[in-house]
Design a protein around this motif. Structure first.
Motif, PDB file in Angstrom:
ATOM      1  N   ALA A 127      13.311   8.130  14.660  1.00 22.36           N
ATOM      2  CA  ALA A 127      12.305   8.270  15.807  1.00 22.36           C
ATOM      3  C   ALA A 127      13.340   8.647  17.104  1.00 22.36           C
ATOM      4  N   ASP A 128      14.336   7.631  17.435  1.00 28.06           N
ATOM      5  CA  ASP A 128      15.258   7.920  18.640  1.00 28.06           C
ATOM      6  C   ASP A 128      16.060   8.994  18.408  1.00 28.06           C
ATOM      7  N   LEU A 129      16.379   9.460  17.599  1.00 26.41           N
ATOM      8  CA  LEU A 129      17.223  10.971  17.361  1.00 26.41           C
ATOM      9  C   LEU A 129      16.271  11.828  17.616  1.00 26.41           C
ATOM     10  N   ALA A 130      15.134  12.013  17.005  1.00 29.71           N
ATOM     11  CA  ALA A 130      14.227  13.032  17.152  1.00 29.71           C
ATOM     12  C   ALA A 130      13.569  13.120  18.618  1.00 29.71           C
ATOM     13  N   ALA A 131      13.621  11.908  19.563  1.00 31.29           N
ATOM     14  CA  ALA A 131      13.258  12.017  20.843  1.00 31.29           C
ATOM     15  C   ALA A 131      14.450  12.722  21.710  1.00 31.29           C
ATOM     16  N   ASP A 132      15.843  12.617  21.270  1.00 32.87           N
ATOM     17  CA  ASP A 132      16.612  12.785  22.241  1.00 32.87           C
ATOM     18  C   ASP A 132      17.395  14.330  22.149  1.00 32.87           C
ATOM     19  N   ASP A 133      16.865  15.058  22.718  1.00 32.40           N
ATOM     20  CA  ASP A 133      17.508  16.593  22.495  1.00 32.40           C
ATOM     21  C   ASP A 133      18.830  16.632  22.506  1.00 32.40           C
ATOM     22  N   SER A 134      19.450  16.180  23.691  1.00 32.00           N
ATOM     23  CA  SER A 134      20.684  16.289  23.980  1.00 32.00           C
ATOM     24  C   SER A 134      21.615  15.578  22.917  1.00 32.00           C
ATOM     25  N   ASN A 179      17.301  20.624   7.142  1.00 31.96           N
ATOM     26  CA  ASN A 179      16.113  20.923   7.889  1.00 31.96           C
ATOM     27  C   ASN A 179      15.575  19.768   8.539  1.00 31.96           C
ATOM     28  N   PHE A 180      15.704  19.955  10.028  1.00 32.46           N
ATOM     29  CA  PHE A 180      15.305  18.770  10.914  1.00 32.46           C
ATOM     30  C   PHE A 180      14.097  18.486  11.013  1.00 32.46           C
ATOM     31  N   ARG A 181      13.095  19.405  10.708  1.00 30.51           N
ATOM     32  CA  ARG A 181      11.492  19.137  10.555  1.00 30.51           C
ATOM     33  C   ARG A 181      11.275  17.930   9.475  1.00 30.51           C
ATOM     34  N   VAL A 182      12.085  18.281   8.075  1.00 26.03           N
ATOM     35  CA  VAL A 182      11.767  17.543   7.277  1.00 26.03           C
ATOM     36  C   VAL A 182      12.448  16.113   7.526  1.00 26.03           C
ATOM     37  N   ALA A 183      13.607  16.085   7.968  1.00 29.73           N
ATOM     38  CA  ALA A 183      14.077  14.694   8.125  1.00 29.73           C
ATOM     39  C   ALA A 183      13.177  14.041   9.278  1.00 29.73           C
ATOM     40  N   GLN A 184      12.756  14.532  10.330  1.00 22.75           N
ATOM     41  CA  GLN A 184      12.176  13.871  11.321  1.00 22.75           C
ATOM     42  C   GLN A 184      10.675  13.264  10.655  1.00 22.75           C
ATOM     43  N   ASP A 185      10.118  14.080   9.724  1.00 24.08           N
ATOM     44  CA  ASP A 185       8.878  13.734   9.221  1.00 24.08           C
ATOM     45  C   ASP A 185       9.041  12.495   8.054  1.00 24.08           C
ATOM     46  N   GLN A 196      20.782  15.359  19.740  1.00 29.58           N
ATOM     47  CA  GLN A 196      20.920  16.143  18.471  1.00 29.58           C
ATOM     48  C   GLN A 196      21.645  17.209  18.706  1.00 29.58           C
ATOM     49  N   LYS A 197      21.697  17.915  19.878  1.00 27.76           N
ATOM     50  CA  LYS A 197      22.583  19.064  20.049  1.00 27.76           C
ATOM     51  C   LYS A 197      23.922  18.679  19.922  1.00 27.76           C
ATOM     52  N   ARG A 198      24.497  17.522  20.586  1.00 27.25           N
ATOM     53  CA  ARG A 198      25.672  17.038  20.467  1.00 27.25           C
ATOM     54  C   ARG A 198      26.124  16.698  18.811  1.00 27.25           C
ATOM     55  N   LEU A 199      25.217  16.073  18.167  1.00 27.63           N
ATOM     56  CA  LEU A 199      25.563  15.780  16.710  1.00 27.63           C
ATOM     57  C   LEU A 199      25.448  16.902  15.901  1.00 27.63           C
ATOM     58  N   LEU A 200      24.423  17.584  15.903  1.00 35.78           N
ATOM     59  CA  LEU A 200      24.049  18.494  14.640  1.00 35.78           C
ATOM     60  C   LEU A 200      24.326  19.805  15.232  1.00 35.78           C
ATOM     61  N   GLY A 201      24.429  20.266  16.774  1.00 35.15           N
ATOM     62  CA  GLY A 201      24.794  21.466  17.008  1.00 35.15           C
ATOM     63  C   GLY A 201      23.625  22.446  16.863  1.00 35.15           C
ATOM     64  N   LEU A 202      23.850  23.674  16.508  1.00 36.00           N
ATOM     65  CA  LEU A 202      22.953  24.615  16.490  1.00 36.00           C
ATOM     66  C   LEU A 202      22.433  25.038  14.960  1.00 36.00           C
ATOM     67  N   SER A 203      23.142  24.230  14.081  1.00 32.72           N
ATOM     68  CA  SER A 203      22.844  24.711  12.668  1.00 32.72           C
ATOM     69  C   SER A 203      21.685  24.128  12.083  1.00 32.72           C
ATOM     70  N   LEU A 204      21.151  23.404  12.916  1.00 33.78           N
ATOM     71  CA  LEU A 204      19.817  22.671  12.429  1.00 33.78           C
ATOM     72  C   LEU A 204      18.758  23.515  13.366  1.00 33.78           C
ATOM     73  N   ASP A 205      17.509  23.783  12.930  1.00 33.34           N
ATOM     74  CA  ASP A 205      16.347  24.291  13.739  1.00 33.34           C
ATOM     75  C   ASP A 205      15.726  22.714  13.975  1.00 33.34           C
ATOM     76  N   SER A 206      15.702  22.567  15.256  1.00 35.37           N
ATOM     77  CA  SER A 206      14.936  21.361  15.691  1.00 35.37           C
ATOM     78  C   SER A 206      13.499  21.991  16.161  1.00 35.37           C
ATOM     79  N   HIS A 207      12.666  21.126  16.234  1.00 30.08           N
ATOM     80  CA  HIS A 207      11.209  21.391  16.391  1.00 30.08           C
ATOM     81  C   HIS A 207      10.750  22.932  16.333  1.00 30.08           C
ATOM     82  N   GLN A 208      10.528  23.268  14.988  1.00 33.52           N
ATOM     83  CA  GLN A 208      10.182  24.499  14.497  1.00 33.52           C
ATOM     84  C   GLN A 208       8.706  24.605  15.081  1.00 33.52           C
TER      85      GLN A 208
END
Lengths: 336, 353, 241
Positions: free
Chosen positions: C220-227, C194-200, C229-241
């Motif tokens: 914090a750097d990964l949380a701020a960089d959408d592209s 869960n990316f929300r947990v991770a970034q918190d 995130q997408k490249r590394l984690l794909g769509l399997s994670l829900d970012s920014h719920q």
């Protein structure tokens, strides 16, 4: 900081009492069939005594399986060794055994029991090191090798003590019976019940009230997590294996006295019985093993009186009936 | 001699197998007398019995302690019908047929009941069932003859008194005994070849796949219970046939010759020493074991006598021929440890293709 | 950044015939919460189990607190100060809550003050102190599993997907608990989907893919960089719920 408290209503899982009621139901059911109160009392007590001895022999086997997924097909060998320890130990204590005083008898009996437990406990250690550990985790080899161990120990006993039956008279004060109203209660059976109860209570106390017991129960459920908490399950296992062997030895001694003879074939015979008992109880469950032992022994005694031919297959019939009702035994152990 | 896609592999092994089979085929003429005939017939029966057990242990990876029960069912089937209906071929066929059906039904029931669970559970259940069956057979005297067993008469042409050829060419005599032996020998050969076919069939391959990796086999869509139960039934049927042949040869069936746990131990020893999962191991193992049992025990007896005479009474006890099983047990444990592939595995010098 | 408490270099792990970890390198610095992210099957759970010695590393080295532990047995790794909260929680359901914690406290009876501190954010444990752990709800079991890891002070906590299968409200509460544990000075290595947990919760992050580390940096750097995130984690994670 927010608190987590989601447990408004705890789904109270009820303890399963039905298996506990089975032996009682069986005893009540047998009463009208047997007819006479005194006969029924005698049979019931005989069943309880037999059940307690079987439980002593089987409890270690089921714990060892629960803890490490090891089924020792040579467990019966320790029963036979226990029986022969009785032969050896009583030989020099003839005077104490013949004495009409119960105290004198117990002075011979108790050291013999302790000796039987020490000898079979040590034998269990050697057996585990030589035969069980090298094939740990390989079920097929484990079954074959431990069965090989049973054969070898049985043959060693024959070679040492000869192939004949060794008579094993009861201590003087434990012969005969105590009249109780119209019923007669054999003294030795009473002693067997007492010893069996002590074993059962000691096991229960250890398993529920001591940290060692908690570790064993935790290990039965998830050995890996016990290791991850920093405990060596290997050491725990050897301890349980030795204790299980020692209890088998004690049971063997008691059983040999009950039959008033010792012979190596008792090992194989009792092993079949202990297997049936722990299958009925649920592999790995000590409580199930206790109920299974009592149930099997009661049924054997009632059937032996009511229909001797049926008694020959009462054990197996009981096993089939229980498994049809609960395919994994009375108290299935969750993780297996 | 090999009519199957599964050759023994290995020159020494092939040579040994051919030797055993040829000697067995000519046994009545090579070694006249009743002891060699008994030894040869026992080798044949055990080769079949052990091969059928190997179907379970070696191919399906199942440990059963009920194999003597099926052996006994075959033996008692023949004994009971021939005893009750008199020595006719029809009674024999009826006995064999009934035994095969009973064995198959028992095996099916035990299999459905307990093959779902672990190897250990099945081994325990079969041990319990087999011991109950043995007790039952020795107690139901009206049917089985109890501890004494049943001695029965076989059809005329199989009796020792029968002569097919008396003092023929080269002084050959072919008696009913000789015919009995060839009945046993030929049946064993045919049944063994059928078993070779079975293990080489797609069914046999699936069994081995399940043994190697049950989860994968299940994922591939094979029904484990179905295959294991079928293997159990087949093994039981072959064991019943072995039992029937043994009874026919002995003209007697009793608890000691058909149901005793010692036979189960012998089977385990032979299959492990011969080589699990090869079928051929059963032939080599049975030949060695039965020969050793009959001739090595005599040697042990001599050692026993010598030791006794020299005053080493206690040590001598370990060499008493009655302690035969002690040494076999030790050999068995060592075999499982160090030579799990048995003699056949050792002789198959070349790596598996 | 402080010195590393745990260092993995070139770690390979085989499970049976399968080669799962292909040379994993990363550090876990003291006193921080390090996230281990990645798609399903990337090797995160295997990494934790390898650190714990449950699946031995076939190559490479693992150093913990100055000692090499990749050949050590699981109980020794545990006693050297690593606590493990597995994905399956692995609570002993036949034992009571109390008994579970008694086993987890190796030094003796659990310390009263520490228990009070834990009850502060896991009140259900006090409430069901003498109940069989098997009767707890999923969230409560997770709390018990974490409580077992912190009942005594440990140098490193390995926590595998604590929020898996829990309701969103409970997840939010659990995040606060993890933060509280982190504030107490614990070093945490946390696997999370869960990316929300991770970034918190996370200070630092390592991203795994196919048995290797493919990105390391500040959370914090990964949380701020959408592209990224997408490249590394794909769509399997829900970012920014």
């Amino acid at each position: 900081m927010s608190a987590i408290d989601t447990g408004a209503a705890l789904p109270q899982q009820k303890t399963d009492y039905i298996p506990v009621l089975l032996p009682i139901a069986l005893a009540l059911l047998a009463f009208p069939l047997v007819g006479s109160f005194s006969t029924w009392t005698t049979l019931t007590l005989a069943g309880l005594a037999m059940g307690m001895m079987i439980f002593a022999m089987a409890s270690g086997l089921t714990l060892v399986f629960g803890l490490m997924d090891v089924m020792n097909f040579g467990h019966g060998a320790f029963v036979a060794v226990g029986a022969y320890v009785a032969v050896v130990a009583f030989a020099p204590m003839g005077a104490l055994m013949q004495s009409p005083s119960l105290a004198a008898n117990l002075m011979a009996l108790i050291p013999a029991m302790l000796l039987a437990m020490i000898v079979t406990g040590v034998a269990g250690y050697v057996f585990e090191r030589l035969l069980v550990r090298p094939v740990y985790g390989q079920h097929l080899k484990q079954i074959l090798i431990t069965m090989g161990g049973l054969i070898v120990i049985e043959q060693l006993l024959y070679a040492t003590f000869g192939p004949q039956l060794n008579p094993l008279p009861l201590p003087a004060a434990l012969r005969g019976s105590i009249p109780l109203g119209a019923a007669a209660i054999e003294k030795y059976r009473l002693l067997a019940v007492v010893v069996g109860l002590i074993v059962f209570l000691a096991l229960q106390f250890t398993l529920t009230r001591t940290k060692l017991g908690l570790l064993i129960r935790a290990g039965v459920e998830n050995g890996e997590m016990v290791e991850a908490l920093g405990y060596r399950i290997r050491r725990l296992f050897i301890g349980v294996f030795m204790a299980g062997s020692a209890l088998a030895g004690l049971g063997g001694l008691m059983w040999a006295l009950y039959r008033e003879q010792a012979h190596a074939s008792i090992g194989g015979e009792m092993m079949v019985t202990t297997f049936i008992v722990i299958i009925i109880g649920g592999l790995g469950s000590v409580g199930g093993c206790f109920i299974g032992s009592i149930l099997l022994a009661l049924l054997a005694n009632y059937a032996g009186f009511l229909a001797p031919k049926v008694a020959l297959i009462s054990n197996i019939a009981l096993m089939v009936a229980v498994l049809l009702w609960r395919p994994r035994g009375l108290y299935p152990v969750t993780s297996r | 001699m090999i009519l199957s896609g599964n050759p023994p592999r290995g020159k020494l092994l092939t040579a040994l197998l051919i030797l055993v089979v040829v000697v067995l085929a000519l046994a009545p003429f090579l070694f006249p007398g009743s002891k060699p005939a008994n030894v040869a017939a026992k080798i044949c029966v055990f080769a079949l019995l052990v091969a059928s057990y190997d179907l379970l242990l070696g191919y399906a990876g199942i440990v059963s302690f009920a194999h003597t029960m099926f052996f006994g069912i075959g033996a008692y089937g023949i004994a009971i019908t021939l005893y009750a209906l008199g020595p006719s071929w029809g009674a024999m066929a009826l006995g064999l047929g009934a035994a095969v059906v009973v064995a198959a039904v028992f095996a099916l029931a035990i299999g459905l009941f307990s093959l779902r669970v672990q190897t250990i559970f099945f081994a325990m259940v079969t041990l319990a069932v087999a011991s109950a069956f043995a007790v039952l057979a020795s107690q139901l005297s009206w049917l089985t003859g109890g501890e004494d067993g049943r001695t029965f008469r076989v059809p005329e042409v199989l009796r020792p008194g029968f002569r097919l050829i008396e003092n023929g060419p080269f002084g050959i005599t072919i008696s009913g005994r000789t015919l009995s032996y060839y009945l046993v020998f030929c049946s064993v050969v045919v049944l063994f070849l059928v078993m070779l076919r079975i293990v080489e069939s797609p069914f046999g391959r699936v069994l081995q796949a399940i043994r190697e990796n049950p989860f994968r086999a299940e994922a591939l869509g094979y029904r484990i219970i179905y295959h294991r139960t079928l293997a159990n039934v087949l093994a039981a049927v072959f064991a019943a046939c072995a039992g029937a042949l043994n009874a026919l040869w002995l003209r007697y069936t009793g608890p000691d010759t058909s149901l005793s746990f010692n036979i189960m131990i012998d089977i385990l020893l032979i299959v492990v020493i011969g080589g699990m999962g090869t079928l051929y191991g059963a032939i080599i193992g049975a030949a060695l074991f039965v020969l050793a049992e009959n001739y090595l025990q005599t040697l042990m007896g001599a050692a026993f006598g010598a030791l006794n005479a020299s005053g080493a009474g206690f040590v001598a006890n370990f060499f008493n021929p009655d302690r035969w099983l002690l040494w076999l047990g030790i050999l068995f444990i060592f075999s499982v440890y160090f030579f799990p592939t048995g003699i056949v595995g050792k002789l198959r010098a070349e790596p598996k293709s | 950044m402080t010195e590393a408490l745990l260092t993995l270099s070139g770690v390979h792990t085989h499970i049976g015939r399968y080669h799962i970890l292909h040379g994993v390198d990363f550090d876990v610095p003291r006193g921080r919460t390090t996230m281990l992210l990645g798609r399903n099957g990337a090797g995160k759970t295997t990494t934790l189990r390898t650190i714990m010695g449950l699946w031995p590393a076939s190559q490479g080295s693992i150093h913990f607190d100055g000692a090499r532990i990749d050949k050590a047995a699981t109980p020794d790794i545990a006693t050297s100060g690593v606590a493990y909260v597995p994905e399956t929680m692995a609570i002993f359901s036949d034992l009571t809550v109390k008994e579970n914690l008694v086993l987890a406290a190796r030094a003796g009876a659990p310390d009263e003050r520490r228990l009070e501190w834990m009850f502060g954010f896991f009140p259900a444990l006090r409430k069901f102190w003498l109940s069989r752990a098997g009767t707890l709800s999923g969230g409560q079991k997770q709390m018990l599993s974490i409580a077992r890891a912190i009942v005594e002070e440990r140098k490193l906590l390995l926590i595998d997907e604590p929020t898996k299968g829990l309701a969103p409200a409970i997840v939010s509460a659990l995040i606060e608990c993890l933060k509280e544990i982190a504030r107490s000075g614990a070093t945490i290595l946390l696997v999370e989907q869960n990316f929300r947990v991770a970034q918190d919760v996370g200070d630092l992050v390592h991203v795994m893919d196919s048995g290797r580390i493919v990105h390391s940096g500040a959370m914090a750097d990964l949380a701020a960089d959408d592209s990224l995130q997408k490249r590394l984690l794909g769509l399997s994670l829900d970012s920014h719920q």
